[in-house]
Design an enzyme around this catalytic site. Structure first.
Site, PDB file in Angstrom:
ATOM      1  N   ALA A  84       0.893  -1.176  -0.110  1.00 54.38           N
ATOM      2  CA  ALA A  84      -0.096  -0.043  -0.052  1.00 54.38           C
ATOM      3  C   ALA A  84       0.958   1.164   0.169  1.00 54.38           C
ATOM      4  CB  ALA A  84      -1.081  -0.139   1.097  1.00 54.38           C
ATOM      5  N   GLY A 121       4.047   4.185   3.150  1.00 53.41           N
ATOM      6  CA  GLY A 121       4.058   2.896   2.438  1.00 53.41           C
ATOM      7  C   GLY A 121       3.879   1.694   3.326  1.00 53.41           C
ATOM      8  N   LYS A 122       3.812   0.755   2.866  1.00 54.11           N
ATOM      9  CA  LYS A 122       4.001  -0.712   3.726  1.00 54.11           C
ATOM     10  C   LYS A 122       3.776  -1.751   3.015  1.00 54.11           C
ATOM     11  CE  LYS A 122       4.558  -1.591   8.198  1.00 54.11           C
ATOM     12  NZ  LYS A 122       5.512  -0.724   8.946  1.00 54.11           N
ATOM     13  N   SER A 123       4.200  -3.002   3.115  1.00 55.04           N
ATOM     14  CA  SER A 123       3.969  -4.231   2.437  1.00 55.04           C
ATOM     15  C   SER A 123       3.562  -5.199   3.523  1.00 55.04           C
ATOM     16  CB  SER A 123       5.169  -4.865   1.917  1.00 55.04           C
ATOM     17  OG  SER A 123       5.552  -3.813   0.969  1.00 55.04           O
TER      18      SER A 123
END
Ligand code: NAD
Length: 422
Positions: free
Chosen positions: A64, A109-111
């Site tokens: 995201a 952001g992030k995963s």
């Protein structure tokens, strides 16, 4: 306000709630609220690595990017069995506020890779992270999204990710910084692994100074003994605080006089967790927030201090090493009870600050010394704490509200400065 992203994720709900409260206090115009409430980009990846152990995984991952108003999205890769797309969206939103608050030119952001990291052999984990890197390659880049470690991933995995990028480019080292938290030999920075835990401790020391509380002898209970929790424990013990209780996924331990943290670190290295540590009594993991102590450090998953357990809390301070560990309902109860909370976007921002130093040194092909990194980390964490503390005092707000107001104002200002297009 319209919520296009309703979910069962506690983390996303908490992030959205905290933003909505800040938007109301700041009286943000409706289009700005709409913009910042939403995730800019959200991707689901499916890939099927054949693991060395013979298993074929049906793997799923999420990325995201909540906002790139102030710079490329920045945020870690979480590898846990339960991580969801909405968790990743909520964590990405948190990163937008954290990077803005700590003053680095990044967005949020992030995963998330859906997998129980502890169930994998190191070889299987390497193949999984390389398969993720291949699937995610076009979503990662120095001007787009720059990952880092989070729960279930660390320095090794970031090194593999960097190697995959080099391989795909056909070069020894890629141009610019694609990932932070790498081994130093692969362009990483000294002190990144300890940065988040040390940052937690700097904020706690600042809080104690303002509140007239002596660190020496302070009783600390910690949930999570990984990168963040273990480093914070070590630093606090070195300052003379007493770490009285710790829990992790293997169980919990308690010792009212204080655990021997150095010996505990060795025990965890040898056995994989805190359970069974000699010279302690067992503690049921769900009892950690009710432990008789002065400071609680949640340093594990999100949504841990909830309406159900918040009334057990006996601590007078909470330092949020974890992201979104406190639900809004619990936050209200703690505020009403006068518990001093150092909010996640301030408390655990040391990691992303040192990631920023890694990003700049790699771009310039430099290598900062550990002393330089530590001095800059301490200075920035202290400055940021003072800014939030002053704002909270002037506006009669809890620290979380103050931190959110400062961070959201920066991003909203960036949005206005960019004009109509972002
Ligand atoms: P990690 O994987 O190194 O360690 C996590 C620890 O928490 C482990 O000891 C694990 O056993 C324990 N744990 C997990 N779920 C638990 C539960 N339900 N109850 C008790 N213990 C549990 O992860 P980390 O990097 O230390 O991250 C911890 C938290 O800090 C996360 O919320 C993460 O988002 C946040 N954070 C990490 C960084 C970083 O630089 N690593 C930066 C900012 C925030």
């Amino acid at each position: 306000m319209e919520n296009n992203n309703t979910s069962s994720s506690g983390i996303l709900k908490t992030a959205q709630h905290n933003f909505q409260q800040a938007a109301l206090r700041l009286d943000l115009p409706e289009p700005v609220r709409q913009h910042l409430m939403q995730t800019k980009e959200q991707i689901t990846l499916r890939f099927h690595p054949a693991l060395p152990s013979g298993r074929m995984l049906d793997a799923c991952a999420f990325i995201a990017r909540h906002s790139d108003v102030l710079g490329p999205a920045k945020g870690g890769i979480r590898m846990t069995a339960g991580v969801s797309a909405d968790d990743v969206a909520g964590l990405a939103m948190e990163m937008t506020w954290k990077t803005a608050l700590i003053g680095v030119p990044f967005g949020g952001g992030k995963s998330g890779i859906v997998c129980d990291a502890a169930s994998l052999t190191p070889e299987d984990k390497e193949v999984l992270i390389r398969a993720f890197a291949r699937a995610a390659r076009r979503h990662i880049g120095p001007e787009l999204y720059v990952p880092a470690p989070d729960m279930g991933t660390g320095e090794r995995e970031m090194g593999y990710l960097r190697d995959c990028v080099s391989y795909s480019e056909g070069v020894s080292i890629p141009r610019g910084c694609f990932v932070t938290g790498k081994p130093v030999l692969l362009g990483g920075i000294h002190g990144r692994r300890e940065a988040t835990g040390k940052g937690v401790v700097y904020t706690l020391v600042s809080a104690c100074r303002h509140l007239g509380i002596e660190i020496k002898g302070l009783r600390i209970a910690i949930q999570g003994f990984g990168n963040v929790g273990a480093v914070a424990a070590k630093q606090l013990a070195a300052l003379g605080a007493r770490v009285v209780a710790v829990t992790d996924l293997t169980g919990g331990i308690i010792h009212a006089e204080g655990l021997n943290v150095e010996a505990l670190l060795t025990h965890v290295q040898q056995t994989g967790g805190v359970a069974g540590f000699p010279d302690s009594q067992p503690l049921s993991p769900d009892q950690i927030f009710g432990v008789d102590c002065d400071v609680l450090i949640p340093a594990a998953a999100g949504s841990q201090i909830t309406a159900e357990n918040v009334r057990n809390v006996r601590a007078r301070m909470i330092a949020e090493g974890a992201n979104a560990p406190t639900t809004p309902e619990a936050d209200d109860v703690l505020n009403a009870a006068g518990v001093f909370i150092i909010p996640d976007i301030l408390c655990n921002a040391g990691g992303v600050f040192v990631s920023y130093l890694e990003y700049t040194q790699e771009t310039q092909r430099e290598q900062m010394t550990l002393a330089e990194v530590e001095a800059r980390l301490e200075e920035r964490m202290n400055q940021c704490f003072e800014e939030v503390f002053d704002y909270a005092k002037k506006n009669n707000l809890p620290m979380r509200a103050a931190a959110m107001d400062i961070a959201v104002s920066h991003v909203a200002e960036g949005l206005r400065a960019r004009g109509v297009y972002p």
